[in-house]
Structure formats: C-alpha cells, structure tokens
Design a protein around this motif. Structure first.
Motif, PDB file in Angstrom:
ATOM      1  N   HIS A  28      18.405  81.044  46.127  1.00  0.00           N
ATOM      2  CA  HIS A  28      18.598  82.458  45.790  1.00  0.00           C
ATOM      3  C   HIS A  28      19.920  82.999  46.329  1.00  0.00           C
ATOM      4  CE1 HIS A  28      14.396  83.053  44.376  1.00  0.00           C
ATOM      5  NE2 HIS A  28      14.227  81.989  45.155  1.00  0.00           N
ATOM      6  N   LEU A  29      20.678  82.126  46.974  1.00  0.00           N
ATOM      7  CA  LEU A  29      21.918  82.542  47.627  1.00  0.00           C
ATOM      8  C   LEU A  29      23.105  81.705  47.151  1.00  0.00           C
ATOM      9  CD1 LEU A  29      20.417  82.804  51.220  1.00  0.00           C
ATOM     10  CD2 LEU A  29      21.136  84.716  49.775  1.00  0.00           C
ATOM     11  N   ASN A  56      23.093  73.493  64.581  1.00  0.00           N
ATOM     12  CA  ASN A  56      21.859  73.791  65.304  1.00  0.00           C
ATOM     13  C   ASN A  56      21.163  75.043  64.776  1.00  0.00           C
ATOM     14  OD1 ASN A  56      24.077  75.016  66.251  1.00  0.00           O
ATOM     15  ND2 ASN A  56      23.615  74.790  68.417  1.00  0.00           N
ATOM     16  N   SER A  57      21.895  75.887  64.055  1.00  0.00           N
ATOM     17  CA  SER A  57      21.234  77.046  63.489  1.00  0.00           C
ATOM     18  C   SER A  57      21.372  77.079  61.973  1.00  0.00           C
ATOM     19  CB  SER A  57      21.793  78.326  64.079  1.00  0.00           C
ATOM     20  OG  SER A  57      21.229  79.416  63.400  1.00  0.00           O
ATOM     21  N   VAL A  58      20.383  76.562  61.294  1.00  0.00           N
ATOM     22  CA  VAL A  58      20.373  76.639  59.837  1.00  0.00           C
ATOM     23  C   VAL A  58      20.203  78.100  59.420  1.00  0.00           C
ATOM     24  CG1 VAL A  58      19.215  75.873  57.736  1.00  0.00           C
ATOM     25  CG2 VAL A  58      19.506  74.304  59.620  1.00  0.00           C
ATOM     26  N   LYS A  84      22.170  82.880  56.580  1.00  0.00           N
ATOM     27  CA  LYS A  84      22.591  84.293  56.622  1.00  0.00           C
ATOM     28  C   LYS A  84      24.014  84.440  56.101  1.00  0.00           C
ATOM     29  CE  LYS A  84      20.269  86.156  60.476  1.00  0.00           C
ATOM     30  NZ  LYS A  84      20.435  86.493  61.894  1.00  0.00           N
ATOM     31  N   ASP A  85      24.876  83.514  56.500  1.00  0.00           N
ATOM     32  CA  ASP A  85      26.270  83.559  56.046  1.00  0.00           C
ATOM     33  C   ASP A  85      26.397  83.414  54.542  1.00  0.00           C
ATOM     34  OD1 ASP A  85      27.180  83.884  58.575  1.00  0.00           O
ATOM     35  OD2 ASP A  85      27.923  81.835  58.849  1.00  0.00           O
ATOM     36  N   PHE A 145      38.016  77.181  56.324  1.00  0.00           N
ATOM     37  CA  PHE A 145      37.357  77.166  55.013  1.00  0.00           C
ATOM     38  C   PHE A 145      35.909  77.637  55.080  1.00  0.00           C
ATOM     39  CE2 PHE A 145      40.528  73.758  54.096  1.00  0.00           C
ATOM     40  CZ  PHE A 145      41.226  74.485  53.151  1.00  0.00           C
ATOM     41  N   ARG A 146      35.346  77.674  56.281  1.00  0.00           N
ATOM     42  CA  ARG A 146      33.902  77.865  56.366  1.00  0.00           C
ATOM     43  C   ARG A 146      33.514  79.320  56.471  1.00  0.00           C
ATOM     44  NH1 ARG A 146      31.225  72.642  57.904  1.00  0.00           N
ATOM     45  NH2 ARG A 146      32.280  71.486  56.274  1.00  0.00           N
TER      46      ARG A 146
END
Ligand SMILES: *[C@@H]1O[C@H](CO)[C@@H](O)[C@H](O)[C@H]1NC(C)=O
Ligand SMILES: *[C@@H]1O[C@H](CO)[C@@H](O)[C@H](O)[C@H]1NC(C)=O
Ligand SMILES: *[C@@H]1O[C@H](CO)[C@@H](O)[C@H](O)[C@H]1NC(C)=O
Length: 351
Positions: A235-236, A110-112, A117-118, A350-351
């Motif tokens: 870019h990430l 629900n939060s892309v 950010k991660d 793993f995430r």
C-alpha cells in the motif's frame, strides 16, 4: 503494542488515499495474460526467503536451513554482497525449472518499522531513462542500478546463459528486494528480450508512476506481484487517484493471497495494477506488518536482526576463511562479488 500505534499513524495518511476515488489513469492493457502457477510461486518464495540468510558459507554451498524443499539441487553461480549498502543477491540455475534464478534480499535493518514509515514520503524523483513521463523513486532504482548489483547480476546471467543455452531468467525478491528485483527484471528484459524474463515479487512497495507501470507491463509482461492479506507494504508509497500524474501506481499483475472463511485464496487480480477488489479492498486501519513477514507459509524475515553492517562484516570475514575449503566442494566455479565499506563510494544519500 508499538506495532498497532505505528499502524495507526500510517493508516491516517493512507486514509487520504482511500478517500480519493477520482479519475484514475488506467495502465495500458497488455494483450497476453501471464498464468499464475502456485507451484512455481512456492519455489520462488523459497528462493526469496533463502537470500535473507546471513551465513554466506551455507548459502554459497546451498546447505542453509532454508536451502531445501523445492529449491533442492540449486546450482549457485554467483553470490553478491554489498556490505556498506546492506545488499545481498544470488544468481544460479534451478534445473527443475530449467531457468536461471536471480534473488535479491530485502531490507535487513534493525527497524523494519522505520523503513516502512519512511516509505510514505518517498518521492517520484527520478525520470526513468528513455521512457517519456515515467517516474520512479531514485532510492529503489539506485540500489539496483548504481551499486554492484547491476553489473554482478547481468554478468552472472550472461555467463549462465552461455553455459546452458539461452534459458529463461526468473527474478524474485521480497519487500525492498522486490522493488530492486523489478528494476533488475526490466533491465534484463531490455537486454535479453521480454520473452526471456519473468518476475515474481512478494510484498513489494510501489516503485513508480502510472506511465512507468505501462512501460513495465509492456517490457516485462510475465510479471506476478504477490501480496498477502493485510500486509501494509504493497500500500506504500500511497496511491492518490485524484492526482493521477503525480501518484505512485503498481504495475500488473497482482495475485492477492488471503484467508477467507478458513480457506486460503490466491486471487488473480485485474491487469490495472491497482485492482480495487484485491489487497486495496482492505480497510486502512487493519493493515499490518505481521502479514509482511510470511508469504505462502514461508518465513520472510532475516534470520538475524542485528544491524546489517556488523553482521555483514563478520559474516564476510568468516566466509573468506571458509572459502578455501569450499572451493573444492563446489563442482564448478562460483563467482563471489563482495564490496566492503572501505572500497566504495557512499550511497547513503540515495536512501
Ligand atoms: C507449474 O510450475 C511447475 C514448476 O515449474 C511445473 O512443473 C508445472 O508444469 C507448472 N504447471 C502448469 C500448469 O503450468
Ligand atoms: C545506471 O547505471 C549506469 C551504469 O551502470 C549509468 O551509466 C547510468 O547513468 C545509471 N542511470 C541512472 C539514471 O543513474
Ligand atoms: C473451504 O474449504 C472447504 C474444504 O475444502 C470447502 O468445503 C468449503 O466450501 C470452502 N469454503 C469456501 C468459502 O470456499
């Protein structure tokens, strides 16, 4: 807008990487250059968009609202759903391309924003097996290698090649799905040979270091990594050129789709993987999430933004009910691989 504040935070960190124009570690050039084909890209982005659909029945019978246009006539052969890890993929035959198409879904949380950010902090924490010095992010790799995806996809590809002769395999995916598609294409290329496998991803993040990118270019030379305008995800995780051994590095070849003076340009980038004249030329402060959700004019968002787990479970239940009648509809046997939460080990670490 929250999105702008968010972009500011990410931009601050990326500024560090922008300021670093030190020694760059070049990716070994591979001899042949693979030709970018707009028509093919348009078909593949439609597959990468369709795999986001949550109605499994419509996907299975290829009747979903995104299952048309250039993908008409697609022969679904395997539908793969991992409810716990929120993964979805399919394998089938695109007769008009005379190819097997593998599509892997991106993140459907629900939060892309949080997912993006991660991405800043992802470590190069796994040595890729049998590739000296090659490092990748374990989360991206494990989502493909250590879940149902690897086994289900490779077995579906093997079966399809048995039925149709050794036709080529094209792997595609958007966002996190592009990261997993990369590992899938590499895995298949090592099994079937480099000439049999193509990869085209849309808005994927970086997945490994420069050494990994060199190996990747050698094993999967037929690779196109499409980026769009100001999309922040390519870019990430950040690229710090002053830390050539420690930094992430894209593999080639990028095609940067952007608007210039009212026209859409599909710019073919150099074979370094980090062409400074392509999406990297965008100012860190004008990167956006919006551009992540459209590629070549096609909607790349999930059709339902509820949390993955609930949708997955409901959708799966409904799908099982409808499966009986649909088996008659399908002209051939479709493999369905579904892993439900109770039936597998926990991969959340793993995430
Ligand atoms: C581009 O791809 C389409 C679809 O696969 C194909 O029909 C066409 O011939 C290709 N064009 C070129 C120039 O290779
Ligand atoms: C990848 O998966 C295979 C089994 O499918 C496993 O044997 C291997 O250890 C995995 N690789 C890594 C690095 O986890
Ligand atoms: C944009 O497209 C128009 C019409 O095709 C063309 O006349 C113009 O030169 C193009 N502009 C640029 C900057 O390529």
């Amino acid at each position: 807008m929250g999105r702008w504040r968010f972009t500011g935070v990410v931009a601050l960190i990326l500024l560090l990487s922008a300021a670093s124009h030190g020694r760059e570690l070049p990716v070994k050039k591979s001899g042949q250059s693979f030709v970018y084909n707009h028509t093919l890209a348009k078909s593949l982005v439609e597959y990468a968009s369709a795999v986001y659909m949550t109605d499994l029945t419509a996907l299975y019978t290829w009747t979903c609202s995104r299952c048309n246009d250039l993908t008409q006539g697609f022969e679904m052969r395997s539908l793969i759903v991992d409810v716990e890890n929120c993964l979805q993929a399919f394998v089938g035959v695109a007769h008009n391309l005379n190819s097997i198409v593998v599509a892997i879904r991106g993140t459907q949380e629900n939060s892309v924003q949080n997912w993006i950010k991660d991405l800043i902090w992802k470590q190069l924490d796994l040595s890729y097996p049998n590739m000296p010095n090659a490092k990748v992010h374990s989360g991206f790799f494990s989502s493909y290698n250590n879940t149902i995806l690897r086994l289900a996809i490779t077995s579906a590809v093997r079966k399809a090649r048995k039925s149709y002769g050794n036709i080529n395999v094209i792997v595609t995916g958007h966002s996190m799905g592009g990261a997993m598609a990369s590992f899938c294409a590499l895995d298949l290329a090592m099994k079937l040979g480099s000439d049999s496998v193509q990869l085209m991803t849309f808005g994927q993040p970086r997945v490994g270091n420069a050494a990994f990118a060199s190996y990747f270019a050698k094993y999967v030379p037929n690779t196109i990594r499409v980026t769009h305008g100001h999309d922040i995800v390519p870019h990430l995780p950040p690229y710090f050129s002053f830390l050539p051994q420690l930094t992430y590095h894209h593999f080639p070849r990028e095609v940067w789709v952007h608007d210039s003076e009212g026209n859409t340009t599909e710019q073919i980038c150099d074979n370094s993987g980090e062409d400074p004249k392509c999406c990297r030329c965008i100012s860190m402060f004008s990167l956006s999430i919006q551009d992540h959700f459209t590629y070549l004019g096609v909607d790349m968002e999930a059709d339902d933004w509820s949390t993955c787990r609930i949708i997955g479970a409901q959708s799966v239940k409904k799908f099982y009910k409808e499966l009986t009648s649909n088996i008659i509809m399908a002209k051939h046997n479709v493999d369905v691989s579904i892993v439900e939460p109770s039936k597998q080990r926990d991969l959340s670490s793993f995430r």
